[in-house]
Design a protein around this motif. Structure first.
Motif, short mmCIF file in Angstrom:
data_model
loop_
_atom_site.label_atom_id
_atom_site.label_comp_id
_atom_site.label_asym_id
_atom_site.label_seq_id
_atom_site.Cartn_x
_atom_site.Cartn_y
_atom_site.Cartn_z
N ALA A 13 10.07 -2.91 10.19
CA ALA A 13 10.01 -2.53 8.77
C ALA A 13 8.56 -2.40 8.32
O ALA A 13 8.21 -1.48 7.57
CB ALA A 13 10.75 -3.56 7.91
N LEU A 14 7.70 -3.29 8.77
CA LEU A 14 6.29 -3.21 8.42
C LEU A 14 5.65 -1.96 9.02
O LEU A 14 4.87 -1.28 8.36
CB LEU A 14 5.54 -4.46 8.90
CG LEU A 14 5.81 -5.72 8.11
CD1 LEU A 14 5.21 -6.94 8.81
CD2 LEU A 14 5.30 -5.60 6.69
N THR A 15 5.99 -1.67 10.26
CA THR A 15 5.44 -0.49 10.93
C THR A 15 5.77 0.78 10.16
O THR A 15 4.95 1.69 10.07
CB THR A 15 6.00 -0.39 12.37
OG1 THR A 15 5.59 -1.55 13.09
CG2 THR A 15 5.49 0.84 13.09
N ASN A 16 6.95 0.83 9.59
CA ASN A 16 7.40 2.01 8.86
C ASN A 16 7.13 1.93 7.36
O ASN A 16 7.53 2.83 6.62
CB ASN A 16 8.90 2.23 9.11
CG ASN A 16 9.19 2.51 10.56
OD1 ASN A 16 8.48 3.26 11.22
ND2 ASN A 16 10.23 1.89 11.10
N ILE A 98 4.96 -11.81 2.04
CA ILE A 98 5.84 -12.13 3.16
C ILE A 98 5.61 -13.56 3.64
O ILE A 98 6.56 -14.30 3.90
CB ILE A 98 5.66 -11.11 4.30
CG1 ILE A 98 6.25 -9.76 3.87
CG2 ILE A 98 6.29 -11.60 5.60
CD1 ILE A 98 5.92 -8.62 4.80
N ASN A 99 4.35 -13.97 3.74
CA ASN A 99 4.06 -15.35 4.17
C ASN A 99 4.63 -16.36 3.19
O ASN A 99 5.14 -17.41 3.60
CB ASN A 99 2.55 -15.55 4.33
CG ASN A 99 2.03 -14.95 5.62
OD1 ASN A 99 2.75 -14.87 6.61
ND2 ASN A 99 0.80 -14.50 5.60
N LEU A 102 8.33 -16.50 3.83
CA LEU A 102 8.62 -17.19 5.09
C LEU A 102 8.38 -18.69 5.01
O LEU A 102 9.00 -19.47 5.74
CB LEU A 102 7.79 -16.60 6.23
CG LEU A 102 8.15 -15.17 6.64
CD1 LEU A 102 7.17 -14.66 7.69
CD2 LEU A 102 9.58 -15.08 7.14
N ALA A 103 7.50 -19.11 4.13
CA ALA A 103 7.21 -20.54 3.99
C ALA A 103 8.28 -21.27 3.19
O ALA A 103 8.39 -22.50 3.27
CB ALA A 103 5.85 -20.72 3.31
N THR A 104 9.11 -20.55 2.47
CA THR A 104 10.12 -21.16 1.59
C THR A 104 11.01 -22.17 2.32
O THR A 104 11.22 -23.27 1.80
CB THR A 104 10.97 -20.07 0.91
OG1 THR A 104 10.10 -19.20 0.20
CG2 THR A 104 11.98 -20.66 -0.04
#
Length: 115
Positions: A13-16, A98-99, A102-104
């Motif tokens: 998803a990040l790549t696109n 995003i970080n 992800l930390a949630t």
């Protein structure tokens, strides 16, 4: 649900993503111009020097401040460089978001340590 599969899905998803695509396009434009490439490298070097002063709690001298101001003006006058820096900022913000997401799941660990 396998976290590794989801991580690979996120990478795709990040790549696109529009953010990364814009950054790559902007970088490619800079790479085509040796002058722009040298200027952005010089900008990065001075940016690190200015950040170093800030982290150490010291003030850059007047010459350093003047050089930094001149460099910022020069970079801002180059549309390809401003486009690159803006795209880089959007990618940086995306990664911070995003970080944070992800930390949630790990916040519960901090809550139990404070009881």
């Amino acid at each position: 649900m396998n976290p590794y599969d989801k991580a690979h899905e996120l990478a795709r998803a990040l790549t696109n993503s529009e953010e990364l695509t814009s950054l790559i396009e902007a970088k490619n434009l800079i790479d085509q111009s040796p002058d722009d490439r040298l200027l952005i490298e010089h900008f990065r070097q001075k940016q690190m020097e200015m950040s170093s002063h800030q982290m150490q709690g010291t003030e850059p001298n007047d010459d350093q401040k003047a050089e930094w101001a001149k460099l910022v003006t020069e970079v801002n006058g180059k549309p390809n460089l401003t486009r690159y820096l803006e795209a880089e900022g959007r990618v940086g913000q995306l990664m911070q978001d995003i970080n944070r997401i992800l930390a949630t799941p790990f916040e519960a660990l901090n809550d139990t340590n404070n009881e």
